[in-house]
Design an enzyme around this catalytic site. Structure first.
Site, PDB file in Angstrom:
ATOM      1  N   SER A  30      -2.134  -3.587  -2.170  1.00 14.42           N
ATOM      2  CA  SER A  30      -1.482  -4.083  -3.416  1.00 14.42           C
ATOM      3  C   SER A  30      -0.233  -4.783  -3.192  1.00 14.42           C
ATOM      4  O   SER A  30       0.316  -5.299  -4.028  1.00 14.42           O
ATOM      5  CB  SER A  30      -1.483  -2.936  -4.274  1.00 14.42           C
ATOM      6  OG  SER A  30      -0.631  -1.837  -3.840  1.00 14.42           O
ATOM      7  N   LYS A  65       5.352  -0.046  -5.306  1.00 14.43           N
ATOM      8  CA  LYS A  65       5.521  -1.112  -6.120  1.00 14.43           C
ATOM      9  C   LYS A  65       6.802  -1.821  -5.872  1.00 14.43           C
ATOM     10  O   LYS A  65       7.746  -0.979  -5.447  1.00 14.43           O
ATOM     11  CB  LYS A  65       5.024  -0.866  -7.341  1.00 14.43           C
ATOM     12  CG  LYS A  65       3.656  -0.178  -7.568  1.00 14.43           C
ATOM     13  CD  LYS A  65       2.431  -1.050  -7.128  1.00 14.43           C
ATOM     14  CE  LYS A  65       1.048  -0.328  -7.502  1.00 14.43           C
ATOM     15  NZ  LYS A  65      -0.059  -1.130  -6.773  1.00 14.43           N
TER      16      LYS A  65
END
Length: 239
Positions: free
Chosen positions: A63, A133
């Site tokens: 990701s 993230k």
């Protein structure tokens, strides 16, 4: 009467050879004990450093490509926000997503402790509630997707994400317009087409944002593999 012992009946414990062998064995045992003590001390020291200063974190998914690849170990600076500083736009952070991105974790105490120990040393995948993230918006920011050119904007200013965005990915195929509450963050993965992030939790508590209190630390360096060691840095967004 002849009382001389036969060779096989003699006690050789007092012979020089026997004494030397006993001393050698005793020395080996002492060295083994010291090695065990040193190993235990190093383990405890490593866990303390991991708990309070820098923690290795095994990247479990794609990701955050291309900046972080599956199997990379990043070093998470736990002191980055310990003295009043808060995450800034562009920071790569590791955070606990329980209650926002995922339900509270379960499992028995022993497996949980073993997993935590493995994750703390970067040898095992992190807790199922831990995520890595990039911070896109901080408290009171208005984050929107997308402008006429398909770019994410923060407070009306388009972000230049070419430095880290996965090649071929659009900044987002999901439209959103959110105002980040104070003390919370809007986070997204760099591989936008393969990342479950704030966009996927608009209906969750916090509207997809995460609490600053849930941030474990800032990912400052890649520590493994050797050919990818280096600082992650922070893009210059300005404003």
């Amino acid at each position: 009467m002849d009382t001389e012992l036969r060779p096989e009946e003699r006690d050789d414990s007092s012979s020089p050879e026997s004494g030397q062998e006993g001393t050698s064995r005793s020395s080996f045992v002492r060295q083994l004990r010291w090695a065990a003590v040193v190993a235990a001390g190093c383990t405890v020291l490593g866990l303390l450093v991991s708990a309070f200063v820098v923690q290795p974190f095994l990247v479990p998914s794609s990701s955050m490509e291309p900046v972080l690849q599956p199997g990379d170990r990043v070093l998470v600076n736990k002191l980055a926000y310990a003295f009043g500083d808060e995450p800034e736009r562009g920071d790569v952070v590791v955070f606990d997503g329980s209650g926002t991105f995922t339900a509270a974790g379960g499992g028995g105490p022993v497996p949980g402790l073993l997993r935590k120990a493995g994750a703390a040393t970067g040898l095992a995948e992190p807790e199922g509630t831990d995520y890595v993230k990039r911070v896109i918006g901080v408290g009171e920011d208005r984050v929107t997707c997308c402008d006429a050119r398909g770019r994410v904007t923060v407070n009306g200013k388009p972000l230049d994400e070419r430095e880290y965005l996965y090649p071929g990915d659009a900044p987002s195929l999901v439209e959103f317009d959110v105002i980040v509450p104070p003390g919370r963050l809007w986070v997204m993965g760099d591989h936008r087409s393969d990342s479950r992030d704030s966009r996927d939790h608009l209906g969750s508590p916090g509207g997809g944002t995460i609490s600053v209190d849930k941030v474990i630390g800032r990912a400052d360096w890649r520590g493994w593999p050797p050919d990818r060691i280096g600082s992650l840095g922070r893009p210059e967004y300005g404003g």
